[in-house]
Design an enzyme around this catalytic site. Structure first.
Site, PDB file in Angstrom:
ATOM      1  N   LYS A   1     -16.776 -60.950  -4.124  1.00  0.00           N
ATOM      2  CA  LYS A   1     -16.503 -59.623  -4.681  1.00  0.00           C
ATOM      3  C   LYS A   1     -15.110 -59.600  -5.327  1.00  0.00           C
ATOM      4  O   LYS A   1     -14.304 -60.525  -5.131  1.00  0.00           O
ATOM      5  CB  LYS A   1     -16.614 -58.583  -3.559  1.00  0.00           C
ATOM      6  CG  LYS A   1     -18.035 -58.481  -2.969  1.00  0.00           C
ATOM      7  CD  LYS A   1     -18.098 -57.445  -1.845  1.00  0.00           C
ATOM      8  CE  LYS A   1     -19.489 -57.372  -1.243  1.00  0.00           C
ATOM      9  NZ  LYS A   1     -19.586 -56.351  -0.158  1.00  0.00           N
TER      10      LYS A   1
ATOM     11  N   TYR B   1     -27.138 -52.454  -5.553  1.00  0.00           N
ATOM     12  CA  TYR B   1     -26.983 -51.718  -4.282  1.00  0.00           C
ATOM     13  C   TYR B   1     -27.861 -50.463  -4.230  1.00  0.00           C
ATOM     14  O   TYR B   1     -27.568 -49.557  -3.462  1.00  0.00           O
ATOM     15  CB  TYR B   1     -25.514 -51.351  -4.077  1.00  0.00           C
ATOM     16  CG  TYR B   1     -24.668 -52.506  -3.536  1.00  0.00           C
ATOM     17  CD1 TYR B   1     -24.969 -53.116  -2.322  1.00  0.00           C
ATOM     18  CD2 TYR B   1     -23.554 -52.962  -4.227  1.00  0.00           C
ATOM     19  CE1 TYR B   1     -24.202 -54.163  -1.815  1.00  0.00           C
ATOM     20  CE2 TYR B   1     -22.773 -54.007  -3.729  1.00  0.00           C
ATOM     21  CZ  TYR B   1     -23.106 -54.598  -2.513  1.00  0.00           C
ATOM     22  OH  TYR B   1     -22.340 -55.619  -2.014  1.00  0.00           O
TER      23      TYR B   1
ATOM     24  N   PHE C   1     -20.750 -43.651   0.639  1.00  0.00           N
ATOM     25  CA  PHE C   1     -19.827 -44.620   0.048  1.00  0.00           C
ATOM     26  C   PHE C   1     -20.386 -45.303  -1.198  1.00  0.00           C
ATOM     27  O   PHE C   1     -19.724 -46.159  -1.780  1.00  0.00           O
ATOM     28  CB  PHE C   1     -19.422 -45.679   1.089  1.00  0.00           C
ATOM     29  CG  PHE C   1     -20.583 -46.410   1.739  1.00  0.00           C
ATOM     30  CD1 PHE C   1     -21.201 -47.474   1.107  1.00  0.00           C
ATOM     31  CD2 PHE C   1     -21.049 -46.011   2.989  1.00  0.00           C
ATOM     32  CE1 PHE C   1     -22.268 -48.144   1.702  1.00  0.00           C
ATOM     33  CE2 PHE C   1     -22.117 -46.680   3.592  1.00  0.00           C
ATOM     34  CZ  PHE C   1     -22.726 -47.749   2.941  1.00  0.00           C
TER      35      PHE C   1
ATOM     36  N   ARG D   1     -25.801 -65.433   6.097  1.00  0.00           N
ATOM     37  CA  ARG D   1     -25.354 -64.177   6.709  1.00  0.00           C
ATOM     38  C   ARG D   1     -24.524 -64.459   7.959  1.00  0.00           C
ATOM     39  O   ARG D   1     -23.550 -63.757   8.233  1.00  0.00           O
ATOM     40  CB  ARG D   1     -26.559 -63.297   7.045  1.00  0.00           C
ATOM     41  CG  ARG D   1     -27.334 -62.804   5.836  1.00  0.00           C
ATOM     42  CD  ARG D   1     -26.751 -61.591   5.192  1.00  0.00           C
ATOM     43  NE  ARG D   1     -26.886 -60.395   6.001  1.00  0.00           N
ATOM     44  CZ  ARG D   1     -26.588 -59.164   5.591  1.00  0.00           C
ATOM     45  NH1 ARG D   1     -26.130 -58.966   4.343  1.00  0.00           N
ATOM     46  NH2 ARG D   1     -26.727 -58.130   6.382  1.00  0.00           N
TER      47      ARG D   1
ATOM     48  N   THR E   1     -21.010 -56.663   8.595  1.00  0.00           N
ATOM     49  CA  THR E   1     -20.595 -55.860   7.440  1.00  0.00           C
ATOM     50  C   THR E   1     -19.112 -55.497   7.539  1.00  0.00           C
ATOM     51  O   THR E   1     -18.368 -55.589   6.566  1.00  0.00           O
ATOM     52  CB  THR E   1     -21.456 -54.589   7.349  1.00  0.00           C
ATOM     53  OG1 THR E   1     -22.821 -54.985   7.238  1.00  0.00           O
ATOM     54  CG2 THR E   1     -21.070 -53.739   6.153  1.00  0.00           C
TER      55      THR E   1
ATOM     56  N   ARG F   1     -15.883 -63.148   6.691  1.00  0.00           N
ATOM     57  CA  ARG F   1     -15.243 -61.821   6.788  1.00  0.00           C
ATOM     58  C   ARG F   1     -14.293 -61.760   7.987  1.00  0.00           C
ATOM     59  O   ARG F   1     -13.274 -61.074   7.943  1.00  0.00           O
ATOM     60  CB  ARG F   1     -16.317 -60.732   6.872  1.00  0.00           C
ATOM     61  CG  ARG F   1     -17.028 -60.494   5.538  1.00  0.00           C
ATOM     62  CD  ARG F   1     -18.188 -59.534   5.690  1.00  0.00           C
ATOM     63  NE  ARG F   1     -18.860 -59.254   4.418  1.00  0.00           N
ATOM     64  CZ  ARG F   1     -20.083 -58.770   4.324  1.00  0.00           C
ATOM     65  NH1 ARG F   1     -20.789 -58.508   5.429  1.00  0.00           N
ATOM     66  NH2 ARG F   1     -20.622 -58.543   3.139  1.00  0.00           N
TER      67      ARG F   1
ATOM     68  N   ASN G   1     -14.732 -56.330   1.731  1.00  0.00           N
ATOM     69  CA  ASN G   1     -15.152 -57.378   2.671  1.00  0.00           C
ATOM     70  C   ASN G   1     -15.500 -58.706   2.003  1.00  0.00           C
ATOM     71  O   ASN G   1     -16.260 -59.500   2.532  1.00  0.00           O
ATOM     72  CB  ASN G   1     -16.266 -56.863   3.587  1.00  0.00           C
ATOM     73  CG  ASN G   1     -17.502 -56.447   2.829  1.00  0.00           C
ATOM     74  OD1 ASN G   1     -17.580 -56.640   1.616  1.00  0.00           O
ATOM     75  ND2 ASN G   1     -18.472 -55.898   3.530  1.00  0.00           N
TER      76      ASN G   1
ATOM     77  N   HIS H   1     -20.621 -60.969  -0.730  1.00  0.00           N
ATOM     78  CA  HIS H   1     -21.982 -60.450  -0.515  1.00  0.00           C
ATOM     79  C   HIS H   1     -22.927 -61.606  -0.255  1.00  0.00           C
ATOM     80  O   HIS H   1     -22.811 -62.658  -0.885  1.00  0.00           O
ATOM     81  CB  HIS H   1     -22.480 -59.691  -1.751  1.00  0.00           C
ATOM     82  CG  HIS H   1     -23.972 -59.512  -1.746  1.00  0.00           C
ATOM     83  ND1 HIS H   1     -24.600 -58.548  -1.004  1.00  0.00           N
ATOM     84  CD2 HIS H   1     -24.961 -60.223  -2.344  1.00  0.00           C
ATOM     85  CE1 HIS H   1     -25.917 -58.669  -1.153  1.00  0.00           C
ATOM     86  NE2 HIS H   1     -26.158 -59.677  -1.974  1.00  0.00           N
TER      87      HIS H   1
ATOM     88  N   GLU I   1     -32.443 -60.321  -6.079  1.00  0.00           N
ATOM     89  CA  GLU I   1     -31.057 -60.356  -6.539  1.00  0.00           C
ATOM     90  C   GLU I   1     -30.811 -61.512  -7.509  1.00  0.00           C
ATOM     91  O   GLU I   1     -30.067 -61.363  -8.488  1.00  0.00           O
ATOM     92  CB  GLU I   1     -30.110 -60.422  -5.332  1.00  0.00           C
ATOM     93  CG  GLU I   1     -30.146 -59.105  -4.528  1.00  0.00           C
ATOM     94  CD  GLU I   1     -29.361 -59.143  -3.227  1.00  0.00           C
ATOM     95  OE1 GLU I   1     -28.919 -60.238  -2.808  1.00  0.00           O
ATOM     96  OE2 GLU I   1     -29.199 -58.071  -2.615  1.00  0.00           O
TER      97      GLU I   1
HETATM   98  P1  ATP Z   1     -23.405 -56.825   1.322  1.00  0.00           P
HETATM   99  O1  ATP Z   1     -24.731 -56.236   0.914  1.00  0.00           O
HETATM  100  O2  ATP Z   1     -22.288 -56.443   0.365  1.00  0.00           O
HETATM  101  O3  ATP Z   1     -23.510 -58.294   1.563  1.00  0.00           O
HETATM  102  P2  ATP Z   1     -23.861 -55.993   4.035  1.00  0.00           P
HETATM  103  O4  ATP Z   1     -25.262 -56.451   3.785  1.00  0.00           O
HETATM  104  O5  ATP Z   1     -23.127 -56.590   5.178  1.00  0.00           O
HETATM  105  O6  ATP Z   1     -22.966 -56.199   2.734  1.00  0.00           O
HETATM  106  P3  ATP Z   1     -24.700 -53.300   3.480  1.00  0.00           P
HETATM  107  O7  ATP Z   1     -25.185 -52.364   4.504  1.00  0.00           O
HETATM  108  O8  ATP Z   1     -25.664 -53.919   2.548  1.00  0.00           O
HETATM  109  O9  ATP Z   1     -23.828 -54.422   4.241  1.00  0.00           O
HETATM  110  O10 ATP Z   1     -23.576 -52.537   2.664  1.00  0.00           O
HETATM  111  C1  ATP Z   1     -23.173 -52.995   1.389  1.00  0.00           C
HETATM  112  C2  ATP Z   1     -21.677 -52.833   1.258  1.00  0.00           C
HETATM  113  O11 ATP Z   1     -21.352 -51.446   1.351  1.00  0.00           O
HETATM  114  C3  ATP Z   1     -20.868 -53.477   2.384  1.00  0.00           C
HETATM  115  O12 ATP Z   1     -20.602 -54.840   2.144  1.00  0.00           O
HETATM  116  C4  ATP Z   1     -19.605 -52.662   2.384  1.00  0.00           C
HETATM  117  O13 ATP Z   1     -18.665 -53.128   1.419  1.00  0.00           O
HETATM  118  C5  ATP Z   1     -20.089 -51.284   1.958  1.00  0.00           C
HETATM  119  N1  ATP Z   1     -20.241 -50.442   3.146  1.00  0.00           N
HETATM  120  C6  ATP Z   1     -21.190 -50.520   4.096  1.00  0.00           C
HETATM  121  N2  ATP Z   1     -21.017 -49.602   5.057  1.00  0.00           N
HETATM  122  C7  ATP Z   1     -19.895 -48.915   4.701  1.00  0.00           C
HETATM  123  C8  ATP Z   1     -19.158 -47.836   5.264  1.00  0.00           C
HETATM  124  N3  ATP Z   1     -19.535 -47.265   6.405  1.00  0.00           N
HETATM  125  N4  ATP Z   1     -18.063 -47.413   4.600  1.00  0.00           N
HETATM  126  C9  ATP Z   1     -17.668 -47.976   3.440  1.00  0.00           C
HETATM  127  N5  ATP Z   1     -18.308 -49.002   2.852  1.00  0.00           N
HETATM  128  C10 ATP Z   1     -19.398 -49.463   3.471  1.00  0.00           C
HETATM  129 MG    MG Z   2     -26.346 -55.846   2.108  1.00  0.00          MG
END
Ligand code: ATP
Ligand code: MG
Length: 137
Positions: free
Chosen positions: A9, A49, A57, A85, A91, A102, A112, A115, A126
């Site tokens: 990212k 997303y 968010f 993962r 996350t 992370r 973070n 992705h 994707e």
């Molecule tokens: P990614 O899809 O980016 O790999 P992830 O699968 O661990 O991350 P997701 O639930 O898909 O988590 O959320 C996507 C992204 O949204 C997270 O990586 C994070 O940057 C952001 N995000 C998730 N939860 C929150 C939150 N509570 N507050 C702010 N940002 C959040």
């Molecule tokens: Mg995700």
């Protein structure tokens, strides 16, 4: 071969973590199948997303992903979706174990670093979204 979509990212690129992250996947033994740097369009980031579009968010997340260069990659190998993962962590960086990407590099949930696709079907969606007809080995 199972494939996954990985993106460093904008925070990870800006902080110079691309090499360290690629090194972890190489050291694990995975195969790099495609790689490019780009500043994602708002359309690309919001589609990527879209499953989170009802979250409070979501707008900030999409704006952040478009805020600078992202390094988008396809990696392949056995059970790679689940293993990547695990390498990435949770996350929230604060919930991520030391030794995970992370856990070692991140502090804030909204910054973070990386992705990784959350399921095999998501990975294929994707890869198609980010690489389309471009060459993926
Ligand atoms: P990614 O899809 O980016 O790999 P992830 O699968 O661990 O991350 P997701 O639930 O898909 O988590 O959320 C996507 C992204 O949204 C997270 O990586 C994070 O940057 C952001 N995000 C998730 N939860 C929150 C939150 N509570 N507050 C702010 N940002 C959040
Ligand atoms: Mg995700």
């Amino acid at each position: 071969m199972e494939r996954t979509f990985i993106a460093v990212k904008p925070d990870g690129v800006q902080r110079g973590l691309v090499g360290a992250i690629i090194g972890r996947f190489e050291a694990k033994g995975y195969k790099l199948l495609a790689l490019k740097a780009l500043v994602p369009t708002k359309e690309l980031a919001s589609t990527h997303y879209e499953a989170l579009s009802s979250k409070p968010f979501y707008g900030g997340l999409v704006d952040f992903i478009c805020s600078g260069p992202v390094v988008a990659m396809v990696w392949g190998g056995g059970d790679i979706v689940k293993c990547a993962r695990a390498m990435i962590g949770e996350t929230s960086p604060s919930a991520s174990a030391p030794g995970s990407i992370r856990g070692d590099y991140g502090v804030e949930v909204g910054r973070n670093v990386i992705h990784g696709s959350d399921a095999v079907a998501t990975a294929e969606r994707e890869i198609a979204l980010w690489f389309g007809d471009e060459g993926v080995m």
